[in-house]
Design a protein around this motif. Structure first.
Motif, PDB file in Angstrom:
ATOM      1  N   ILE A 115       0.853  -1.197   0.000  1.00 24.12           N
ATOM      2  CA  ILE A 115       0.000   0.000   0.000  1.00 24.12           C
ATOM      3  C   ILE A 115       0.879   1.234   0.000  1.00 24.12           C
ATOM      4  O   ILE A 115       1.820   1.344   0.793  1.00 24.12           O
ATOM      5  CB  ILE A 115      -0.944   0.034   1.217  1.00 24.12           C
ATOM      6  CG1 ILE A 115      -1.634  -1.311   1.434  1.00 24.12           C
ATOM      7  CG2 ILE A 115      -1.984   1.128   1.046  1.00 24.12           C
ATOM      8  CD1 ILE A 115      -2.552  -1.341   2.635  1.00 24.12           C
ATOM      9  N   MET A 116       0.533   2.170  -0.882  1.00 24.58           N
ATOM     10  CA  MET A 116       1.383   3.334  -1.084  1.00 24.58           C
ATOM     11  C   MET A 116       0.536   4.566  -1.370  1.00 24.58           C
ATOM     12  O   MET A 116      -0.438   4.501  -2.119  1.00 24.58           O
ATOM     13  CB  MET A 116       2.315   3.073  -2.278  1.00 24.58           C
ATOM     14  CG  MET A 116       3.151   4.244  -2.723  1.00 24.58           C
ATOM     15  SD  MET A 116       4.518   4.525  -1.574  1.00 24.58           S
ATOM     16  CE  MET A 116       5.138   6.103  -2.161  1.00 24.58           C
ATOM     17  N   SER A 117       0.893   5.685  -0.755  1.00 26.86           N
ATOM     18  CA  SER A 117       0.383   6.980  -1.179  1.00 26.86           C
ATOM     19  C   SER A 117       1.576   7.918  -1.263  1.00 26.86           C
ATOM     20  O   SER A 117       2.307   8.094  -0.288  1.00 26.86           O
ATOM     21  CB  SER A 117      -0.653   7.536  -0.203  1.00 26.86           C
ATOM     22  OG  SER A 117      -1.076   8.818  -0.620  1.00 26.86           O
ATOM     23  N   GLY A 118       1.802   8.480  -2.433  1.00 25.44           N
ATOM     24  CA  GLY A 118       2.989   9.293  -2.650  1.00 25.44           C
ATOM     25  C   GLY A 118       2.795  10.753  -2.304  1.00 25.44           C
ATOM     26  O   GLY A 118       1.753  11.167  -1.797  1.00 25.44           O
ATOM     27  N   THR A 119       3.797  11.532  -2.604  1.00 24.82           N
ATOM     28  CA  THR A 119       3.777  12.948  -2.240  1.00 24.82           C
ATOM     29  C   THR A 119       2.786  13.758  -3.068  1.00 24.82           C
ATOM     30  O   THR A 119       2.497  14.902  -2.728  1.00 24.82           O
ATOM     31  CB  THR A 119       5.183  13.559  -2.394  1.00 24.82           C
ATOM     32  OG1 THR A 119       5.703  13.219  -3.681  1.00 24.82           O
ATOM     33  CG2 THR A 119       6.119  13.026  -1.327  1.00 24.82           C
ATOM     34  N   SER A 120       2.247  13.175  -4.143  1.00 25.69           N
ATOM     35  CA  SER A 120       1.228  13.885  -4.916  1.00 25.69           C
ATOM     36  C   SER A 120      -0.125  13.873  -4.217  1.00 25.69           C
ATOM     37  O   SER A 120      -1.005  14.664  -4.567  1.00 25.69           O
ATOM     38  CB  SER A 120       1.076  13.264  -6.312  1.00 25.69           C
ATOM     39  OG  SER A 120       2.187  13.557  -7.124  1.00 25.69           O
ATOM     40  N   LEU A 121      -0.307  12.965  -3.267  1.00 31.49           N
ATOM     41  CA  LEU A 121      -1.563  12.842  -2.524  1.00 31.49           C
ATOM     42  C   LEU A 121      -2.752  12.568  -3.445  1.00 31.49           C
ATOM     43  O   LEU A 121      -3.883  12.907  -3.110  1.00 31.49           O
ATOM     44  CB  LEU A 121      -1.856  14.126  -1.718  1.00 31.49           C
ATOM     45  CG  LEU A 121      -0.824  14.568  -0.693  1.00 31.49           C
ATOM     46  CD1 LEU A 121      -1.224  15.900  -0.082  1.00 31.49           C
ATOM     47  CD2 LEU A 121      -0.669  13.521   0.393  1.00 31.49           C
ATOM     48  N   ASP A 122      -2.494  11.976  -4.619  1.00 25.25           N
ATOM     49  CA  ASP A 122      -3.587  11.778  -5.559  1.00 25.25           C
ATOM     50  C   ASP A 122      -4.496  10.624  -5.150  1.00 25.25           C
ATOM     51  O   ASP A 122      -5.702  10.661  -5.415  1.00 25.25           O
ATOM     52  CB  ASP A 122      -3.060  11.578  -6.980  1.00 25.25           C
ATOM     53  CG  ASP A 122      -1.974  10.516  -7.076  1.00 25.25           C
ATOM     54  OD1 ASP A 122      -1.522  10.019  -6.031  1.00 25.25           O
ATOM     55  OD2 ASP A 122      -1.572  10.201  -8.215  1.00 25.25           O
ATOM     56  N   ALA A 123      -3.955   9.604  -4.494  1.00 23.97           N
ATOM     57  CA  ALA A 123      -4.769   8.454  -4.110  1.00 23.97           C
ATOM     58  C   ALA A 123      -3.949   7.514  -3.244  1.00 23.97           C
ATOM     59  O   ALA A 123      -2.733   7.656  -3.109  1.00 23.97           O
ATOM     60  CB  ALA A 123      -5.269   7.718  -5.346  1.00 23.97           C
ATOM     61  N   ILE A 124      -4.649   6.525  -2.661  1.00 24.61           N
ATOM     62  CA  ILE A 124      -3.997   5.412  -1.976  1.00 24.61           C
ATOM     63  C   ILE A 124      -4.066   4.220  -2.920  1.00 24.61           C
ATOM     64  O   ILE A 124      -5.146   3.825  -3.362  1.00 24.61           O
ATOM     65  CB  ILE A 124      -4.704   5.070  -0.658  1.00 24.61           C
ATOM     66  CG1 ILE A 124      -4.801   6.298   0.244  1.00 24.61           C
ATOM     67  CG2 ILE A 124      -3.974   3.932   0.064  1.00 24.61           C
ATOM     68  CD1 ILE A 124      -5.730   6.110   1.431  1.00 24.61           C
ATOM     69  N   ASP A 125      -2.912   3.665  -3.258  1.00 28.39           N
ATOM     70  CA  ASP A 125      -2.836   2.523  -4.169  1.00 28.39           C
ATOM     71  C   ASP A 125      -2.467   1.268  -3.389  1.00 28.39           C
ATOM     72  O   ASP A 125      -1.543   1.284  -2.579  1.00 28.39           O
ATOM     73  CB  ASP A 125      -1.777   2.768  -5.248  1.00 28.39           C
ATOM     74  CG  ASP A 125      -2.144   3.911  -6.174  1.00 28.39           C
ATOM     75  OD1 ASP A 125      -3.225   3.836  -6.777  1.00 28.39           O
ATOM     76  OD2 ASP A 125      -1.365   4.869  -6.285  1.00 28.39           O
ATOM     77  N   ALA A 126      -3.194   0.193  -3.652  1.00 30.78           N
ATOM     78  CA  ALA A 126      -2.870  -1.108  -3.058  1.00 30.78           C
ATOM     79  C   ALA A 126      -2.729  -2.125  -4.172  1.00 30.78           C
ATOM     80  O   ALA A 126      -3.603  -2.227  -5.049  1.00 30.78           O
ATOM     81  CB  ALA A 126      -3.952  -1.545  -2.076  1.00 30.78           C
ATOM     82  N   ALA A 127      -1.628  -2.851  -4.161  1.00 29.79           N
ATOM     83  CA  ALA A 127      -1.355  -3.863  -5.181  1.00 29.79           C
ATOM     84  C   ALA A 127      -1.083  -5.196  -4.496  1.00 29.79           C
ATOM     85  O   ALA A 127      -0.372  -5.253  -3.487  1.00 29.79           O
ATOM     86  CB  ALA A 127      -0.153  -3.449  -6.034  1.00 29.79           C
ATOM     87  N   VAL A 128      -1.645  -6.248  -5.055  1.00 37.67           N
ATOM     88  CA  VAL A 128      -1.490  -7.590  -4.494  1.00 37.67           C
ATOM     89  C   VAL A 128      -0.549  -8.398  -5.385  1.00 37.67           C
ATOM     90  O   VAL A 128      -0.708  -8.417  -6.604  1.00 37.67           O
ATOM     91  CB  VAL A 128      -2.835  -8.316  -4.370  1.00 37.67           C
ATOM     92  CG1 VAL A 128      -2.660  -9.639  -3.617  1.00 37.67           C
ATOM     93  CG2 VAL A 128      -3.865  -7.441  -3.690  1.00 37.67           C
ATOM     94  N   ALA A 129       0.432  -9.032  -4.756  1.00 32.00           N
ATOM     95  CA  ALA A 129       1.408  -9.819  -5.505  1.00 32.00           C
ATOM     96  C   ALA A 129       1.579 -11.191  -4.876  1.00 32.00           C
ATOM     97  O   ALA A 129       1.481 -11.342  -3.649  1.00 32.00           O
ATOM     98  CB  ALA A 129       2.753  -9.100  -5.544  1.00 32.00           C
TER      99      ALA A 129
END
Length: 360
Positions: free
Chosen positions: A6-20
């Motif tokens: 789970i990641m939210s970067g400095t752009s604050l555009d969204a919270i992204d979650a990726a499953v691997a």
């Protein structure tokens, strides 16, 4: 092992979650993307984060509230990822960067909010968090931590490929080095919030040469890698008074600033192509400017979704941590040694049942 990053970067555009699905056989690690979900911050929480970012002043009450609310928001996205992919074994949460402390080119500390206990309690899955602090304690920059995944992704490509992540801050991996080149989307988004869709306004503007020259004179660009930066440095106040300029012209200038500083850094380190990821891949104007100077493609062509690459990177880092393996490579961040990253928040059931203690 199935891992959610789970990641939210400095752009604050969204919270992204990726499953691997990640496996380790001998010295070979294999990551198979299984899907991703994305959620926008609600307006009130996003405004609270923005209000706490430098150069604004904040309070410990605001920090406490943000730590809880970001953790709860990340927990909801983790649940959505589990609903998408099925049960998982581990969650790796980067959190939301609020401050990255750099003095005289050395990283002294970093702060990511998003209390992992909320994620572990909501999902009952163990959580790895606070990835950056250990690298800084070992003398590194604490960024960019995507360098390990980048190095694996670029392996075997001809020439000297470089991985470019265009978040709020742009970072470049040219193995064995990885570093922040300067602003990615941060200044663009500050001037035309929430963003200049597709770079359309920048394409309509004209570069303001005197403004560009002033910005390019920033000493940060001349510092040797490895190095890191953030919105503590590159923010709206940093730009000064822009009232004499048309907004589209400012956006054209800032797009050129990002392109020039990325390309200068890439050329300095002998890069022969750029593999781009991050939210900035949607800025067609910026990508066209890069592609005019160097062969440019996105990480999608290598099998890793460009929008989700950082989330997958933290899934990998969490996997390595839970296996007692370092998540950094020698030299990439400037640390004295590779480090096992992060802290573990147990899930509902982690490890053997504890023995009962006799109360004396």
């Amino acid at each position: 092992m199935r891992v959610v990053g789970i990641m939210s970067g400095t752009s604050l555009d969204a919270i992204d979650a990726a499953v691997a699905d990640i496996t380790l056989e001998g010295e070979t690690v294999a990551l198979h993307p299984l899907g991703s979900v994305r959620a926008l911050y609600d307006d009130d929480l996003r405004e609270g984060i923005v209000a706490a970012l430098p150069p604004a002043r904040t309070t410990m009450e605001a920090v406490c509230r943000l730590d809880t609310r970001i953790g709860q928001a990340f927990a909801e996205v983790a649940v959505a990822a589990i609903e998408l992919a099925g049960p998982v074994d581990l969650i790796a949460s980067h959190g939301q960067t609020l401050f990255h402390w750099v003095e005289d080119g050395a990283a002294k500390g970093t702060l990511q909010l998003g209390q992992p206990a909320w994620i572990a309690e909501r999902t009952r899955v163990p959580v790895i968090s606070d990835f950056r602090a250990r690298d800084i304690a070992a003398g590194g920059q604490g960024a960019p931590l995507v360098a390990l995944l980048d190095t694996l992704l670029l392996a075997g490509r001809p020439g000297r490929p470089a991985a470019l992540n265009l978040g709020g801050i742009a970072n470049l991996t040219v193995p064995p080095l990885a570093f922040d080149t300067g602003p990615g989307n941060a200044l663009l988004d500050a001037v035309a919030p929430p963003y200049d869709e597709g770079g359309a306004r920048a394409a309509a503007g004209t570069v303001i040469r005197e403004l560009l020259d002033r910005l390019l004179a920033d000493p940060y660009y001349a510092r040797p890698a490895p190095k890191s930066t953030g919105k503590e440095h590159f923010n709206l106040a940093y730009l000064g008074d822009l009232s004499a300029y048309a907004t589209d012209d400012v956006l054209a200038t800032l797009t050129e600033l990002t392109a020039r500083t990325v390309l200068d850094a890439a050329r300095e380190h002998g890069a022969t192509e750029l593999i781009v990821s991050g939210g900035g891949v949607h800025n067609a104007t910026l990508l066209a400017r890069l592609a005019a100077a160097l062969p440019t493609t996105t990480s999608d062509t290598l099998g890793l979704p460009a929008q989700d690459k950082e989330a997958y990177a933290f899934a990998l880092l969490g996997f390595l941590t839970i296996h007692g393996l370092p998540g950094t490579l020698a030299r990439t961040t400037g640390a004295r040694r590779p480090a096992i990253l992060g802290s573990i928040t147990p899930g509902l059931e982690t490890g053997p049942a504890p023995k009962r203690l006799a109360i004396m």
